[in-house]
Design an enzyme around this catalytic site. Sequence first.
Site, short mmCIF file in Angstrom:
data_model
loop_
_atom_site.label_atom_id
_atom_site.label_comp_id
_atom_site.label_asym_id
_atom_site.label_seq_id
_atom_site.Cartn_x
_atom_site.Cartn_y
_atom_site.Cartn_z
CE LYS A 163 -44.18 41.47 -37.01
NZ LYS A 163 -45.60 41.41 -37.29
CE LYS A 204 -43.73 34.13 -37.35
NZ LYS A 204 -44.98 34.75 -36.89
CE LYS A 218 -50.90 37.09 -41.72
NZ LYS A 218 -50.35 37.62 -40.48
N1 AQP Z 1 -45.16 30.04 -38.82
C1 AQP Z 1 -46.21 29.90 -38.01
N2 AQP Z 1 -46.50 28.69 -37.50
C2 AQP Z 1 -47.58 28.53 -36.69
N3 AQP Z 1 -48.41 29.54 -36.35
C3 AQP Z 1 -48.16 30.77 -36.84
N4 AQP Z 1 -48.78 31.95 -36.71
C4 AQP Z 1 -48.11 32.89 -37.43
N5 AQP Z 1 -47.05 32.34 -38.04
C5 AQP Z 1 -47.04 31.01 -37.70
C6 AQP Z 1 -50.01 32.15 -35.96
O1 AQP Z 1 -50.99 32.67 -36.86
C7 AQP Z 1 -51.88 33.52 -36.14
C8 AQP Z 1 -52.08 34.80 -36.87
O2 AQP Z 1 -50.84 35.50 -36.94
P1 AQP Z 1 -50.84 37.08 -37.03
O3 AQP Z 1 -51.59 37.47 -38.23
O4 AQP Z 1 -51.31 37.65 -35.76
O5 AQP Z 1 -49.37 37.53 -37.22
P2 AQP Z 1 -48.00 36.90 -36.87
O6 AQP Z 1 -48.05 36.01 -35.69
O7 AQP Z 1 -47.01 38.03 -36.77
O8 AQP Z 1 -47.81 36.02 -38.18
P3 AQP Z 1 -46.99 36.30 -39.46
O9 AQP Z 1 -47.50 35.40 -40.51
O10 AQP Z 1 -45.54 36.20 -39.13
O11 AQP Z 1 -47.36 37.80 -39.88
P4 AQP Z 1 -46.41 39.04 -40.10
O12 AQP Z 1 -45.41 38.59 -41.12
O13 AQP Z 1 -47.30 40.13 -40.59
O14 AQP Z 1 -45.78 39.35 -38.80
C9 AQP Z 1 -51.27 33.73 -34.74
O15 AQP Z 1 -51.97 32.91 -33.83
C10 AQP Z 1 -49.86 33.23 -34.89
O16 AQP Z 1 -49.36 32.71 -33.69
#
Ligand code: AQP
Length: 336
Positions: free
Chosen positions: A119, A201, A204
């Site tokens: 990040k 991955k 969001k």
């Molecule tokens: N691609 C993924 N596949 C499986 N699980 C995923 N998680 C996130 N991306 C994937 C799981 O979703 C839960 C919530 O995630 P989060 O909101 O805590 O943020 P994150 O892990 O940082 O997910 P994002 O979508 O990538 O968000 P941003 O872009 O804001 O950083 C967690 O249990 C995560 O493991």
Amino acid sequence: MENQAAERKKIVFSGIQPSGQITLGNYLGAVRNWKQLQEEYNCIYSIVNMHAITVRQDPAELKKRTLEAYALILACGIDPEKSIAFIQSHVKEHAEINWVLACYTQFGELSRMTQFKDKSQKNPDNINAGLFTYPVLMAGDILLYQTDLVPVGIDQKQHLELARDIAIRFNGQRGNTFVVPDGYIPKAGAKIMSLADPTKKMSKSDPNPRGCVYILDPPETIIKKFKSAVTDSDMEVCYREGKDGINNLMTIYSCVTGKTYEEIEEEFKGKGYGDFKLAVGTAVAEHLAPIREKYNALMADKAYLEKCYTEGAEKASRIARRTLEKVYKKVGFLPK
Ligand code: AQP
């Protein structure tokens, strides 16, 4: 007797950031399992908006997304009567325990976190201290509820291990205070990849919306995104090293239909990738349709949502306060 049995149930905690629209990755890696776990455990689920501001958010948008994310987890099957569903900033104990745990976390440990490195690279003009100490806040989220199990996708494994280390260190130095949590990482769907670049991955905050399927995407958009998913140059639908795009689509198809990889290979023997991609898109669109419908109904009833998150915060706070008081006592803070 029944109450005693309920009290012995294990505790599950997990959260999701309202940092963008919730993706199929978030759903298959985490939220889908949240629903199943609530049948067996005492579950606590949170929209972790305090985590979301580690990356710059537009305030009006964050507020809107927080409510939307809350409605969406209910639409995914989280029952606010069975589980506690709340918004993180409504329970101030999260901010309070964060400070104590920060003093039990080493700079070197936080420096090793890969999400911080990723990040920081993505946001070079805003490498703030919150981004660095994010895993401490997450440890607090989990430890406040004496959590036994944390259902997360694989990307959160390193943070979860740090939460365990912090709990073990605190217990070792100050006496038994926290339950040491275990991760609950699903066998399939723990890391859903981007449709546009299957080596990355699905996220969001990915600026390329083609790679991401959002739970609330209309069916035709979902099908279109799958039709344009990146695959490879051979023609065989099979799960094999090096076939990242197809492997990802097979994982998704398997998660939403319950079919095994062998069954999927058999189903698409002799057929082209076009047929396969259409089938995956259609299956995902069908799987998500009832969630979208329920979400629309919930968003039309803001008073109900407000009631649910207010009660959720009250219940969460009661548990969190007990742990925080114990922690304050253990570190020697003079009571008021
Ligand atoms: N691609 C993924 N596949 C499986 N699980 C995923 N998680 C996130 N991306 C994937 C799981 O979703 C839960 C919530 O995630 P989060 O909101 O805590 O943020 P994150 O892990 O940082 O997910 P994002 O979508 O990538 O968000 P941003 O872009 O804001 O950083 C967690 O249990 C995560 O493991």
